[in-house]
Design a protein around this motif. Sequence first.
Motif, mmCIF file in Angstrom:
data_model
loop_
_atom_site.group_PDB
_atom_site.id
_atom_site.type_symbol
_atom_site.label_atom_id
_atom_site.label_comp_id
_atom_site.label_asym_id
_atom_site.label_seq_id
_atom_site.Cartn_x
_atom_site.Cartn_y
_atom_site.Cartn_z
ATOM 1 N N VAL A 1 0.246 7.333 -16.317
ATOM 2 C CA VAL A 1 -1.045 7.158 -16.006
ATOM 3 C C VAL A 1 -1.091 7.962 -14.530
ATOM 4 C CG1 VAL A 1 -2.820 5.496 -15.228
ATOM 5 C CG2 VAL A 1 -1.060 4.898 -17.053
ATOM 6 N N TYR A 2 -2.183 8.573 -14.522
ATOM 7 C CA TYR A 2 -2.339 9.379 -13.161
ATOM 8 C C TYR A 2 -3.627 8.407 -12.246
ATOM 9 C CZ TYR A 2 -3.780 13.100 -10.052
ATOM 10 O OH TYR A 2 -4.262 14.080 -8.884
ATOM 11 N N ILE A 3 -2.868 7.867 -11.415
ATOM 12 C CA ILE A 3 -3.910 6.950 -10.481
ATOM 13 C C ILE A 3 -4.683 8.062 -9.717
ATOM 14 C CG2 ILE A 3 -4.165 4.912 -9.022
ATOM 15 C CD1 ILE A 3 -2.658 4.398 -11.965
ATOM 16 N N ALA A 4 -5.721 8.191 -9.834
ATOM 17 C CA ALA A 4 -6.489 9.404 -8.993
ATOM 18 C C ALA A 4 -6.779 8.891 -7.550
ATOM 19 C CB ALA A 4 -8.028 9.392 -9.670
ATOM 20 N N ASP A 5 -7.030 7.382 -7.346
ATOM 21 C CA ASP A 5 -7.317 7.179 -5.958
ATOM 22 C C ASP A 5 -6.084 7.404 -5.188
ATOM 23 O OD1 ASP A 5 -8.940 6.014 -3.907
ATOM 24 O OD2 ASP A 5 -7.739 3.870 -4.245
ATOM 25 N N ILE A 6 -4.923 6.873 -5.531
ATOM 26 C CA ILE A 6 -3.771 7.349 -4.830
ATOM 27 C C ILE A 6 -3.332 8.749 -4.900
ATOM 28 C CG2 ILE A 6 -0.963 7.310 -4.888
ATOM 29 C CD1 ILE A 6 -1.641 4.158 -6.267
ATOM 30 N N GLU A 7 -3.317 9.349 -5.707
ATOM 31 C CA GLU A 7 -3.175 11.014 -5.850
ATOM 32 C C GLU A 7 -4.155 11.769 -4.841
ATOM 33 O OE1 GLU A 7 -0.374 12.226 -6.979
ATOM 34 O OE2 GLU A 7 0.210 10.121 -7.707
ATOM 35 N N SER A 8 -5.581 11.110 -4.785
ATOM 36 C CA SER A 8 -6.413 11.864 -3.855
ATOM 37 C C SER A 8 -6.166 11.690 -2.513
ATOM 38 C CB SER A 8 -7.914 11.694 -4.268
ATOM 39 O OG SER A 8 -8.036 10.139 -4.033
ATOM 40 N N LYS A 9 -5.672 10.470 -2.360
ATOM 41 C CA LYS A 9 -5.413 10.285 -0.899
ATOM 42 C C LYS A 9 -4.083 11.297 -0.246
ATOM 43 C CE LYS A 9 -7.091 5.848 -0.371
ATOM 44 N NZ LYS A 9 -6.775 4.361 -0.967
ATOM 45 N N LYS A 10 -3.056 11.263 -1.113
ATOM 46 C CA LYS A 10 -2.096 12.195 -0.797
ATOM 47 C C LYS A 10 -2.550 13.776 -1.007
ATOM 48 C CE LYS A 10 1.431 9.874 -3.729
ATOM 49 N NZ LYS A 10 2.222 10.012 -4.933
ATOM 50 N N ILE A 11 -3.321 14.306 -1.686
ATOM 51 C CA ILE A 11 -3.781 15.610 -1.707
ATOM 52 C C ILE A 11 -4.627 15.832 -0.392
ATOM 53 C CG2 ILE A 11 -5.460 17.009 -2.904
ATOM 54 C CD1 ILE A 11 -4.300 15.685 -5.674
ATOM 55 N N THR A 12 -5.446 14.799 -0.187
ATOM 56 C CA THR A 12 -6.330 15.116 1.125
ATOM 57 C C THR A 12 -5.566 15.256 2.390
ATOM 58 O OG1 THR A 12 -8.280 13.778 0.050
ATOM 59 C CG2 THR A 12 -8.200 14.002 2.392
ATOM 60 N N GLU A 13 -4.321 14.314 2.433
ATOM 61 C CA GLU A 13 -3.764 14.700 3.552
ATOM 62 C C GLU A 13 -2.961 15.809 3.482
ATOM 63 O OE1 GLU A 13 -2.298 12.581 6.151
ATOM 64 O OE2 GLU A 13 -3.957 10.975 5.848
ATOM 65 N N SER A 14 -2.250 16.303 2.358
ATOM 66 C CA SER A 14 -1.367 17.532 2.415
ATOM 67 C C SER A 14 -2.164 19.056 1.843
ATOM 68 C CB SER A 14 -0.388 17.090 1.416
ATOM 69 O OG SER A 14 -0.851 17.207 -0.048
ATOM 70 N N SER A 15 -3.469 18.891 1.626
ATOM 71 C CA SER A 15 -3.787 20.163 0.937
ATOM 72 C C SER A 15 -4.404 21.041 2.100
ATOM 73 C CB SER A 15 -4.994 19.849 0.119
ATOM 74 O OG SER A 15 -5.765 21.180 -0.273
#
Length: 196
Positions: A28-42
């Motif tokens: 399961v891809y948890i979009a809320d968690i992943e989007s926070k990580k991506i927003t920080e790192s992208s």
Amino acid sequence: MIKLGITGGIGSGKSTVSEIIKLLDVPVYIADIESKKITESSPVIRKKLIEAFGEDLYDGEKLNKPLLASYIFNDKQKLTITNSIIHPEVDKDFCRWVEDQNSMPVVAVETAILFESGMNRFTNKVLMVYTPLEERIRRTMLRDKTSRQKVEERISSQMPDEKKAEMADYIIYNDEKKSLIQQCTDLINILRSQTL
């Protein structure tokens, strides 16, 4: 491969359903968690957010989340701009993640805004977690230690459950009348049988 979108309003129990589905060996891809990580790192998101809102949005390498929240809270245009910057990068990340799961017959993505963000276009089945409104309000007040008014404001900003239910292929009822584990198990068995 079946790509299952898991959605539902605030306090509906999406995360609990996702955890059960993970225990049934479905990634399961948890979009809320992943989007926070991506927003920080992208670097792409960083560049575009700074163009939209200014250098103050980052303190060195770190995103100033409270400042971003203050910009987009109660400002639909700024929220739309922010979403148009973040969602495409999350979509790309999800698609890469799906490719990495290529041996799995069923994968899932959990997001409260599956339809609103357009992420449903990457899924071929949608599950909505339904919980009666009063129960959602009670749970969210307890979980977030917040007022009824604040919870109702958040609920009113989301797509209504009735509309999500119309667009969903499956509904799991999180109302303590039926076993959540059994409903999840039955659903995953149905989906796996469709991939044989």
